[in-house]
Write a protein that holds these residues in place. Structure first.
Motif, mmCIF file in Angstrom:
data_model
loop_
_atom_site.group_PDB
_atom_site.id
_atom_site.type_symbol
_atom_site.label_atom_id
_atom_site.label_comp_id
_atom_site.label_asym_id
_atom_site.label_seq_id
_atom_site.Cartn_x
_atom_site.Cartn_y
_atom_site.Cartn_z
ATOM 1 N N VAL A 12 39.518 33.384 40.247
ATOM 2 C CA VAL A 12 39.872 32.596 41.427
ATOM 3 C C VAL A 12 40.010 31.149 40.977
ATOM 4 C CG1 VAL A 12 39.267 31.977 43.784
ATOM 5 C CG2 VAL A 12 38.532 34.184 42.834
ATOM 6 N N SER A 13 41.227 30.654 41.052
ATOM 7 C CA SER A 13 41.495 29.314 40.533
ATOM 8 C C SER A 13 42.741 28.749 41.183
ATOM 9 C CB SER A 13 41.681 29.382 39.022
ATOM 10 O OG SER A 13 42.107 28.135 38.510
ATOM 11 N N SER A 14 42.715 27.432 41.360
ATOM 12 C CA SER A 14 43.907 26.775 41.894
ATOM 13 C C SER A 14 44.800 26.284 40.759
ATOM 14 C CB SER A 14 43.505 25.619 42.805
ATOM 15 O OG SER A 14 42.655 24.721 42.121
ATOM 16 N N LEU A 69 36.474 47.659 47.335
ATOM 17 C CA LEU A 69 35.823 46.387 47.643
ATOM 18 C C LEU A 69 36.907 45.427 48.100
ATOM 19 C CD1 LEU A 69 33.086 44.879 47.664
ATOM 20 C CD2 LEU A 69 33.767 43.912 45.456
ATOM 21 N N GLN A 70 36.945 45.173 49.398
ATOM 22 C CA GLN A 70 37.861 44.185 49.951
ATOM 23 C C GLN A 70 37.216 42.815 49.827
ATOM 24 O OE1 GLN A 70 41.044 44.604 51.198
ATOM 25 N NE2 GLN A 70 41.073 42.361 51.267
ATOM 26 N N MET A 71 37.900 41.931 49.130
ATOM 27 C CA MET A 71 37.352 40.615 48.856
ATOM 28 C C MET A 71 38.229 39.581 49.557
ATOM 29 S SD MET A 71 37.058 41.423 44.782
ATOM 30 C CE MET A 71 36.023 40.052 44.306
ATOM 31 N N ASN A 72 37.670 38.900 50.542
ATOM 32 C CA ASN A 72 38.403 37.886 51.297
ATOM 33 C C ASN A 72 37.773 36.512 51.087
ATOM 34 O OD1 ASN A 72 40.063 39.912 52.406
ATOM 35 N ND2 ASN A 72 38.681 40.212 54.145
ATOM 36 N N SER A 73 38.516 35.485 51.441
ATOM 37 C CA SER A 73 38.023 34.107 51.336
ATOM 38 C C SER A 73 37.424 33.854 49.959
ATOM 39 C CB SER A 73 36.986 33.831 52.432
ATOM 40 O OG SER A 73 37.530 34.059 53.714
ATOM 41 N N LEU A 74 38.153 34.226 48.954
ATOM 42 C CA LEU A 74 37.621 34.129 47.589
ATOM 43 C C LEU A 74 37.417 32.680 47.179
ATOM 44 C CD1 LEU A 74 39.644 37.026 46.018
ATOM 45 C CD2 LEU A 74 37.164 36.800 45.915
ATOM 46 N N LYS A 75 36.366 32.490 46.394
ATOM 47 C CA LYS A 75 35.968 31.172 45.909
ATOM 48 C C LYS A 75 36.003 31.177 44.383
ATOM 49 C CE LYS A 75 32.595 30.848 49.682
ATOM 50 N NZ LYS A 75 31.148 30.647 49.996
ATOM 51 N N PRO A 76 36.142 30.019 43.767
ATOM 52 C CA PRO A 76 36.132 29.975 42.293
ATOM 53 C C PRO A 76 34.886 30.612 41.698
ATOM 54 C CG PRO A 76 36.934 27.905 43.175
ATOM 55 C CD PRO A 76 36.474 28.717 44.351
ATOM 56 N N GLU A 77 33.762 30.491 42.376
ATOM 57 C CA GLU A 77 32.524 31.081 41.853
ATOM 58 C C GLU A 77 32.496 32.605 41.935
ATOM 59 O OE1 GLU A 77 32.819 28.655 44.137
ATOM 60 O OE2 GLU A 77 31.264 28.820 45.695
#
Length: 119
Positions: free
Chosen positions: A117-119, A77-85
């Motif tokens: 996914v977190s800043s 599973l390639q996961m791009n443009s990841l978001k916190p959700e």
């Protein structure tokens, strides 16, 4: 003994990418239906993608790509443009009978890999 082992999870900043891998061992057949699901604490498990039908939940279309090495029975599973959700525990699933994102219960499950996914 049939096992599904996920790897590739971790922590990433928003906009980043991760590649999850699921390796099937123990006499899985290449015609098994396979897919990825996820679970957030306190919520029900939800389907992410199914490789046999190349189906994606709406939240992941255009950002995630599911693929498979059938010879080695490895699911990606390639996961791009990841978001916190997107933060969740992601599970690989396989079954000798078909299942979809919203119906059918896969027979085999991996132990899960955490994606944060977190800043």
């Amino acid at each position: 003994q049939k096992r599904l082992v996920e790897s590739g999870g971790g922590s990433v900043q928003p906009g980043g990418s991760l590649r999850l891998t699921c390796t099937a061992t123990g006499n899985f057949y290449s015609d098994h239906c396979m897919g990825w699901f996820r679970r957030v604490p306190g919520k029900e498990r939800e389907g992410v993608a199914i490789v046999d039908t190349t189906s994606y939940a709406d939240s992941y279309k255009g950002r995630f790509t599911i693929s498979q090495d059938k010879a080695k029975i490895i699911l990606y599973l390639q996961m791009n443009s990841l978001k916190p959700e997107d933060t969740a525990t992601y599970y690989c699933a396989a079954s000798p009978y078909p299942f979809t994102l919203v119906s059918g219960t896969p027979k085999y499950w991996g132990q899960g890999t955490q994606v944060t996914v977190s800043s």
